[in-house]
Design a protein around this motif. Structure first.
Motif: not given
Length: 774
Positions: A559-569, A584-588, A594-595
């Protein structure tokens, strides 16, 4: 003068024995000689026939027993491995490796899996073949003779497996050139045969264990080729010449490589009246010059048996050399016995001629008897012990000079007097009682120590022994008296030495106490090693859960990879709001990861082993945070009792978490085949100062045999790769170090229930910290 008389008597006896035979007996000598020789020949022939029949029967019975033993040993070794290919064929990993174009990672895992399996069961090789006969994974993948990539479709065990049958085959390895027995089983996907699993085992140990020099064992295949032999030069030779068809079939299958397959030199075969097959086998022994050989003809009789479930035949060749040796021994023994009988008869005849000398021997016997009596009298009179012969009333009838010198009385003062009057007054009654006891029981060697009184009134200690004898129809008592004054002095000296020895023992005890202190130091070092083993067990549990952790982390990472790609676009299109939302979604998601990792890091952290107050709720939360992903994937639900925050025990938070994780993980694995997968955690409070937690599963339960060994190190009933058998053993050691108990019993629902007993903390409820409340 005595010795001269004896020599003269012996000379007279010899002269009588050597008197010439009368002329009348000389006339019968030739006839007696002929009869003796005829009887001698008849006895030797009869003994030879009986011995031959008996030895053959013994050899046959022993050979049949040895054959049955060898067949059972060989069959047991084969049966040990026959189900292994079928078991491996059900492995998902091996099913995947024979699929079209498997990944290299999958092949490497399969190679490692087969290598561990071969080491565990002591097999020569284990390998997997695809449907076209190409080896895709093998236990010897790291060796120069690796099977990986080689095609063995020409082997019958492969064709049998691809036909849906379990294959069994003996052959010489085409790659390793090492003989072995092959087991194969098909790998199926539905009705389609996608490949085969092959296990190769070594049978050399069966040959090495055979040590009978008079018996040779051969194992031959269906074509008569010797594949196992206690004689190395007979290997890969045939019992009979092979036909062209047999030879071509063996060559096409590369069954025995480039072996010449020559026939054994059996020059004669026949059967005796008992039905045994006898053969004459020529063997070649090398002489000093290696270019020269000596041909030796060996005689055997053979028995054979089929090995059930295989195409192998076991032949036992029993050497007839023991028969020849026994025949020679029996003939020699019968000849000796015959000659002894003849000698006895001759001596008996001679004895008749010596009867006239009997009177002379009687006179000599009487003379010797008188001399012996004089000798015995001399011994009695000069022994160091006093001797007395008394009647049943205790009166002295005879005494030797030693006894007279011991007491100092004149002979007339002692003869006819009661013996007990020679003792001290306090011992006279005891002596009378012993005399009555000897008379009534006829017991030999009655001993007692008393004080005797000499003629001058001086007392001295003596050891007195009573024996009985029948003399002239009347019972008498023989009394032996020994002065033990010197013995008592030695005993006193021994007591003094014993006191010195006790003083040395006390000194040695002080040394042992020092050694004991050193031993305590070593025990403390042992406890440190045990803590290291507990830490290793923690890491082993985390290793078993690594697949689940990987699954839990893959989802947020994707999910982080997908969010990062979308944020770049979005940033490229100047859509900052949407890019901010994705960040923000990546941070969550990173917080979620971590939990997941935090409780595992805390679980793996090494502790110093100090005890403290532990809340059962914190113990539950810590264990569930580690296992929640594994519980979810396994479909297992855990029911905990309520109000755990009110219960506190003495222990170590992380070490107790390790125990609970081991118990829950063990229950998850035990219920892998169960329809209902539930774990009930019970709380029992009626155990005095102990608090008892019960972990009950709905698995199949355990047998009494398994329950007796479940806490032994390295004991496990799990499949290969699911554990080393250390979890429960280490858990028990942890609980015992906390002055608790860990035991196993059958659960009410038919499963198993582990009882964890811990020391209860008094009921005062401490305020939970922020960490506790989390």
């Amino acid at each position: 003068m005595l010795h001269l008389t004896e020599k003269e008597s012996c000379s007279d006896t010899l002269s009588v024995a050597m008197t010439p035979i009368s002329s009348s007996s000389k006339a019968y000598r030739p006839l007696l000689l002929v009869v003796t020789v005829f009887l001698f020949a008849a006895v030797v022939i009869y003994v030879s026939l009986i011995t031959r029949q008996q030895v053959l029967l013994e050899l046959q019975q022993k050979a049949e027993s040895d054959l049955a033993q060898y067949r059972a040993s060989l069959q047991q070794r084969l049966e040990r491995y026959q189900s292994l290919p079928q078991l491996l064929a059900n492995s998902d990993l091996l099913r995947a490796v024979v699929s079209p174009a498997p990944s290299q990672d999958l092949v490497n895992r399969a190679n490692a899996y087969l290598e561990r399996a071969a080491e565990l069961v002591h097999a020569l090789d284990i390998y997997v073949m695809a449907a076209d006969g190409t080896t895709t994974a093998a236990s010897n993948w790291q060796k120069e003779t690796s099977f990986v990539g080689r095609n063995f479709s020409f082997r019958p065990y492969f064709t049998d497996a691809m036909a849906g049958q379990a294959g069994r085959y003996f052959a010489l390895g085409s790659t390793t050139k090492k003989r072995g027995y092959y087991f194969s089983f098909p790998i199926e996907e539905g009705d389609i045969k996608t490949g085969a699993v092959v296990v190769k085992i070594d049978l050399d140990q069966i040959e090495e264990r055979w040590s009978d020099p008079n018996t040779d064992i051969l194992v031959a295949d269906e074509d008569g080729v010797v594949v196992i032999s206690t004689e190395p030069e007979w290997m890969f030779q045939t019992l009979r010449p092979l036909t062209n068809e047999q030879m071509q079939r063996i060559v096409d299958s590369l069954r025995y490589g480039d072996q010449p397959l020559e026939s054994l030199d059996i020059v004669r075969r026949n059967r005796d009246p008992q039905g045994l097959e006898r053969i004459t086998l020529l063997t070649r022994n090398s002489l000093t010059d290696e270019t020269l050989q000596e041909v030796e003809a060996r005689q055997y009789f053979t028995i054979s048996s089929e090995l059930p479930g295989t195409d192998l035949e076991i032949l036992m060749l029993v050497s007839l050399k023991p028969l020849e040796e026994r025949l020679f021994l029996a003939q020699a023994l019968s000849a000796v016995i015959f000659l002894l009988v003849v000698l006895i008869i001759s001596l008996t005849w001679q004895r008749r001629r010596n009867l006239r000398d009997r009177e002379l021997f009687k006179q000599r016997e009487e003379q010797v008897r008188q001399e012996n009596e004089a000798r015995i009298t001399g011994i009695l009179n000069n022994t160091h012990a006093g001797l007395a012969l008394i009647d049943t009333e205790g009166r002295i009838e005879y005494f030797n000079p030693v006894l007279q010198r011991l007491f100092g009385y004149r002979p007339e003062q002692m003869m006819g007097e009661p013996l007990y009057k020679l003792l001290a007054e306090q011992d006279q009654t005891i002596m009378q009682q012993y005399i009555m006891r000897e008379i009534s029981t006829r017991e030999q060697n009655l001993r007692l120590e008393v004080d005797a009184v000499a003629a001058d009134g001086n007392p001295f200690p003596v050891e007195l022994t009573l024996n009985n004898m029948l003399l002239a129809g009347r019972y008498h008592l023989i009394v032996t008296l020994v002065d033990i004054t010197e013995r008592i002095r030695h005993l006193q000296e021994l007591e003094r030495i014993q006191g010195e020895l006790e003083e040395r023992v006390r000194s040695r005890t002080a040394d042992l106490q020092a050694a004991n202190q050193r031993l305590r130091s070593e025990v403390e070092q042992h406890n440190q090693t045990q803590n290291e083993l507990v830490q290793a067990a923690k890491l082993a549990v985390l290793g078993q859960m690594s697949a689940g952790i990987n699954h839990e982390l893959n989802q947020p990472l994707t999910a982080i990879r997908n969010y990062a790609d979308n944020a770049q676009r979005f940033l490229e299109r100047d859509m900052a709001d949407k890019a901010q939302s994705n960040l923000g979604a990546i941070a969550a998601l990173t917080e979620r990861m971590a939990r997941i990792l935090h409780p595992l890091k805390e679980f793996a952290r090494k502790r110093d082993g100090e005890t403290s107050r532990v809340c059962l709720r914190n113990l539950r939360d810590g264990a569930m945070s580690i296992l929640y992903g594994q519980l979810e994937r396994a479909g297992v639900s855990v029911s905990w009792p309520e109000k755990l925050e009110k219960h506190w025990v003495e222990g170590d938070q992380l070490r107790l978490e390790q125990v609970v994780v081991n118990l829950l993980n063990n229950a998850i694995q035990a219920m892998s085949e169960s329809d209902k997968r539930e774990i009930q955690v019970h709380l029992y409070e009626d155990q005095g100062d102990l608090l008892v937690m019960g972990f009950e599963d709905t698995g199949p339960g355990v047998t009494p045999e398994v329950a007796a060994r479940v806490f032994e190190p390295f004991f496990t009933t799990k499949s290969q790769g699911l554990g080393l058998g250390l979890g429960l053993s280490i858990s028990q050691r942890i609980v015992q170090s906390l002055q608790g108990e860990l035991s196993l019993r059958s659960g009410a629902a038919g499963g198993a229930e582990f009882l964890l007993k811990l020391r209860r903390i008094p009921t005062k409820e401490p305020q939970l910290t922020g960490v506790d409340q989390a």
